[in-house]
Structure formats: C-alpha cells, structure tokens
Design an enzyme around this catalytic site. Structure first.
Site, PDB file in Angstrom:
ATOM      1  N   ASP A 127       0.893  -1.165   0.000  1.00  0.00           N
ATOM      2  CA  ASP A 127       0.000   0.000   0.000  1.00  0.00           C
ATOM      3  C   ASP A 127       0.923   1.205   0.000  1.00  0.00           C
ATOM      4  O   ASP A 127       1.592   1.490   1.012  1.00  0.00           O
ATOM      5  CB  ASP A 127      -0.893  -0.013   1.248  1.00  0.00           C
ATOM      6  CG  ASP A 127      -1.785   1.228   1.314  1.00  0.00           C
ATOM      7  OD1 ASP A 127      -1.633   2.144   0.464  1.00  0.00           O
ATOM      8  OD2 ASP A 127      -2.621   1.287   2.230  1.00  0.00           O
ATOM      9  N   TYR A 184      -7.559  14.618  -9.901  1.00  0.00           N
ATOM     10  CA  TYR A 184      -6.636  13.693 -10.571  1.00  0.00           C
ATOM     11  C   TYR A 184      -5.624  14.461 -11.423  1.00  0.00           C
ATOM     12  O   TYR A 184      -4.412  14.196 -11.364  1.00  0.00           O
ATOM     13  CB  TYR A 184      -7.444  12.717 -11.429  1.00  0.00           C
ATOM     14  CG  TYR A 184      -6.582  11.844 -12.311  1.00  0.00           C
ATOM     15  CD1 TYR A 184      -5.905  10.745 -11.787  1.00  0.00           C
ATOM     16  CD2 TYR A 184      -6.421  12.131 -13.666  1.00  0.00           C
ATOM     17  CE1 TYR A 184      -5.103   9.954 -12.595  1.00  0.00           C
ATOM     18  CE2 TYR A 184      -5.627  11.346 -14.474  1.00  0.00           C
ATOM     19  CZ  TYR A 184      -4.970  10.261 -13.937  1.00  0.00           C
ATOM     20  OH  TYR A 184      -4.164   9.478 -14.730  1.00  0.00           O
TER      21      TYR A 184
HETATM   22  N1  LIG Z   1      -5.626   4.740 -18.722  1.00  0.00           N
HETATM   23  C1  LIG Z   1      -5.358   6.010 -19.073  1.00  0.00           C
HETATM   24  O1  LIG Z   1      -6.012   6.603 -19.945  1.00  0.00           O
HETATM   25  C2  LIG Z   1      -4.228   6.755 -18.408  1.00  0.00           C
HETATM   26  C3  LIG Z   1      -3.790   7.966 -18.988  1.00  0.00           C
HETATM   27  C4  LIG Z   1      -2.745   8.657 -18.388  1.00  0.00           C
HETATM   28  C5  LIG Z   1      -2.138   8.152 -17.257  1.00  0.00           C
HETATM   29  N2  LIG Z   1      -2.582   6.982 -16.724  1.00  0.00           N
HETATM   30  C6  LIG Z   1      -1.910   6.492 -15.519  1.00  0.00           C
HETATM   31  O2  LIG Z   1      -1.390   5.199 -15.786  1.00  0.00           O
HETATM   32  C7  LIG Z   1      -1.421   4.423 -14.575  1.00  0.00           C
HETATM   33  C8  LIG Z   1      -2.207   3.134 -14.798  1.00  0.00           C
HETATM   34  O3  LIG Z   1      -3.500   3.451 -15.277  1.00  0.00           O
HETATM   35  P1  LIG Z   1      -4.606   2.310 -15.498  1.00  0.00           P
HETATM   36  O4  LIG Z   1      -5.539   2.794 -16.546  1.00  0.00           O
HETATM   37  O5  LIG Z   1      -3.941   0.972 -15.661  1.00  0.00           O
HETATM   38  O6  LIG Z   1      -5.386   2.421 -14.095  1.00  0.00           O
HETATM   39  P2  LIG Z   1      -5.699   1.373 -12.916  1.00  0.00           P
HETATM   40  O7  LIG Z   1      -6.572   2.083 -11.956  1.00  0.00           O
HETATM   41  O8  LIG Z   1      -6.201   0.086 -13.514  1.00  0.00           O
HETATM   42  O9  LIG Z   1      -4.266   1.068 -12.297  1.00  0.00           O
HETATM   43  C9  LIG Z   1      -3.827   1.621 -11.076  1.00  0.00           C
HETATM   44  C10 LIG Z   1      -3.126   0.538 -10.285  1.00  0.00           C
HETATM   45  O10 LIG Z   1      -2.649   1.138  -9.067  1.00  0.00           O
HETATM   46  C11 LIG Z   1      -2.972   0.271  -7.983  1.00  0.00           C
HETATM   47  N3  LIG Z   1      -3.086   1.035  -6.730  1.00  0.00           N
HETATM   48  C12 LIG Z   1      -4.034   1.953  -6.410  1.00  0.00           C
HETATM   49  N4  LIG Z   1      -3.838   2.388  -5.159  1.00  0.00           N
HETATM   50  C13 LIG Z   1      -2.752   1.747  -4.662  1.00  0.00           C
HETATM   51  C14 LIG Z   1      -2.058   1.780  -3.439  1.00  0.00           C
HETATM   52  N5  LIG Z   1      -2.459   2.562  -2.409  1.00  0.00           N
HETATM   53  N6  LIG Z   1      -0.960   0.996  -3.279  1.00  0.00           N
HETATM   54  C15 LIG Z   1      -0.555   0.195  -4.292  1.00  0.00           C
HETATM   55  N7  LIG Z   1      -1.171   0.099  -5.479  1.00  0.00           N
HETATM   56  C16 LIG Z   1      -2.260   0.876  -5.672  1.00  0.00           C
HETATM   57  C17 LIG Z   1      -4.322  -0.334  -8.390  1.00  0.00           C
HETATM   58  O11 LIG Z   1      -4.617  -1.490  -7.634  1.00  0.00           O
HETATM   59  C18 LIG Z   1      -4.080  -0.600  -9.880  1.00  0.00           C
HETATM   60  O12 LIG Z   1      -3.475  -1.853 -10.086  1.00  0.00           O
HETATM   61  C19 LIG Z   1      -1.977   5.338 -13.497  1.00  0.00           C
HETATM   62  O13 LIG Z   1      -0.917   6.028 -12.863  1.00  0.00           O
HETATM   63  C20 LIG Z   1      -2.802   6.327 -14.310  1.00  0.00           C
HETATM   64  O14 LIG Z   1      -2.987   7.539 -13.612  1.00  0.00           O
HETATM   65  C21 LIG Z   1      -3.607   6.280 -17.273  1.00  0.00           C
END
Ligand SMILES: NC(=O)c1ccc[n+]([C@@H]2O[C@H](COP(=O)([O-])OP(=O)(O)OC[C@H]3O[C@@H](n4cnc5c(N)ncnc54)[C@H](O)[C@@H]3O)[C@@H](O)[C@H]2O)c1
Length: 253
Positions: free
Chosen positions: A60, A154
């Site tokens: 976490d 965000y």
């Molecule tokens: N999908 C998009 O369009 C997009 C665009 C720009 C940036 N991002 C960034 O890319 C990354 C991944 O995005 P995604 O779409 O796979 O989202 P997602 O929400 O599926 O992935 C986030 C991951 O972080 C983990 N997480 C959350 N809180 C946590 C904690 N306290 N401790 C440990 N792990 C924790 C979650 O369990 C999950 O596996 C993120 O940083 C997101 O902000 C995504």
C-alpha cells in the site's frame, strides 16, 4: 534493450497498463517486481507463462512501512533495485464531475495515493539505488497539458508528479539516479473506460481524443510499454529530469 538481469519494481502492476509494463520489462530480460494493493498473482502467472521472472509483492503505497517492506523484499530476492516504475495511482474508480462537486475526502485520497504515495516509494528504493545508481520513472498524464475537465483532483495530482520528477532528478543526480516522467495519453483500460457511466459521454470523450491526435486511433497500453523499457534501461543513461509525452500527438509539448 539492456535490461537483462536488472531488477525493476512496477507499482500498480496487478492490472491495466502496469500489468503490460511487467510483461514488457520481463520480456526484455528484467527481474520484475509487481507491487500492488491488489493481488499480483495474475501478473506473476502471465509473466512466468511468457518465460519471464516476476515476484509479486503486496504494497500500500500510502503506508511508509509497507513501501519499505516492498523494497526490502525486492532486494532480498534479486540483490539489487535498478529501476522503479511509479505507476500505482487512484484512477480506476474515479468518476468525472465538476470541480465544485468533487468530494473532499476523495480529493485527499487522490493526493495521498498519487502524490504522497509516489514520494514514499521513491524514499523506499533510494537506500538500495544510491550505491549503484538507477532509474525512476513517474507516470503522469497528458491530461495535465490538456487541462482535461471534470477530473480536477486527478489532473492536479498528476501535475504534482510531473513537477516532483524535476526536483528529484536534481537531488538524485549525484547518486547517478535518473528520474523522468511519462505523460500518457488517454489509453483504453478498464479504469479509463469506467470514468463515465454514460455511454454518450464516454463516446464523446473517446472520439474527441482520437480526432485531436496526429495519429488517428485509440491508444492502447502496448503503445507506451517500449518507452518505459527504454527509460528503465541504460539506453537512456544520460536522460534525467525530462518528460516523455506518449499520446499519439494529441499535444505537442
Ligand atoms: N488509462 C489512461 O487513460 C491513463 C492515462 C494517463 C495516465 N494513466 C496512468 O497510468 C497508470 C495506470 O493506469 P490504469 O488505466 O492501468 O489504471 P488502474 O486504476 O487500472 O491502475 C492503477 C493501479 O494502481 C494500484 N493502486 C491503487 N492504489 C494503490 C495503493 N495505495 N498501493 C498500491 N497500489 C495501488 C491499483 O490497484 C491498480 O493496479 C496510473 O498512474 C494512471 O494515472 C492512465
């Protein structure tokens, strides 16, 4: 790509884009540590089935002791921490809303995970990187350049990740630790597809993203994994304090 035998921690690797980072880094020969608050078993299985090496760790990132235990577990298993991908964030589960309607507790939670959590993980790996050097990659978002509406908490948090990257690069250069960020465009994942419950809003957002892009198609997780592998490897050995913008040409920054 110069990753053979290197140990790379990917936070938030249990699903979404983070899972794809784990698969790519392992395919390039890295020992991958998939660290997540969710069960990392699926990622570990997928990497191993593909012939790679992956250890799952529960973490976490809002909890300092938990991030320290994660770093220790990675070092105990592989004897080094060469790179870190700060990918974990509160993104999946957020709902788009005007800034004046955002819940105060949710605002704090977004900052606690996305900003403070990223800081915690950097602190946790520092003792293991400072002798040999390393690479830290902070995942930001193109939304900070676009000023994407209805996700004010965000977007602000990812702006903080972007600016924290520069300060860390300047503080850690003397240890040969490189720190870079990657702003990622709107990418199709379960998380991004659930930001709006309304199909019309989703379609409008999705289509606007494509029409704004120089490359006129949806962005998939595989579109960014190569950039992460490059930044983790020695191929980028003299790049630090930079942002790479991977968004198919939505923005020109
Ligand atoms: N999908 C998009 O369009 C997009 C665009 C720009 C940036 N991002 C960034 O890319 C990354 C991944 O995005 P995604 O779409 O796979 O989202 P997602 O929400 O599926 O992935 C986030 C991951 O972080 C983990 N997480 C959350 N809180 C946590 C904690 N306290 N401790 C440990 N792990 C924790 C979650 O369990 C999950 O596996 C993120 O940083 C997101 O902000 C995504």
């Amino acid at each position: 790509m110069g990753l053979k035998g290197k140990t790379v921690i990917v936070t938030g690797g249990a699903r979404g884009i983070g899972q794809k980072y784990c698969l790519k880094l392992a395919s390039e020969g890295a020992n991958v540590v998939c660290a997540d608050i969710l069960d990392p078993a699926e990622t570990v299985k997928l990497v191993e089935e593909a012939g790679g090496v992956c250890m799952g760790v529960h973490v976490d990132i809002t909890d300092v002791a938990s991030t320290e235990a994660m770093a220790r577990a990675a070092f105990d298993r592989f004897g080094a921490i060469d790179a870190l991908v700060n990918n974990a964030a509160l993104y999946g589960g957020l709902k788009m809303a005007p800034f004046y309607e955002l819940d105060e507790d949710e605002w704090d939670k977004v900052f606690r995970i996305n900003v403070k959590g990223t800081w915690h993980v950097c602190k946790a790996v520092f003792p293991y990187m400072k002798e040999k050097g390393g690479s830290i990659i902070n995942i930001s978002s193109t939304s900070i350049i676009q000023g994407v509406p209805l996700l004010c908490h965000y977007v602000a948090s990812k702006g903080a990740v972007w600016s924290m990257t520069r300060t860390l690069a300047n503080e850690l250069g003397e240890y040969n630790i490189r720190v870079n960020s990657v702003t990622i465009g709107y990418t199709l994942t379960d998380a991004s597809m659930s930001l709006s419950d309304n199909k019309e809003d989703f379609d409008a957002n999705y289509n606007r993203n494509i029409s704004d892009r120089a490359l006129k198609r949806g962005m998939m997780p595989d579109d960014v994994v190569g950039t992460i592998a490059f930044l983790a490897s020695d191929d980028s050995a003299f790049i630090t304090g930079q942002n790479l913008n991977v968004d198919g040409g939505s923005t020109h920054y």
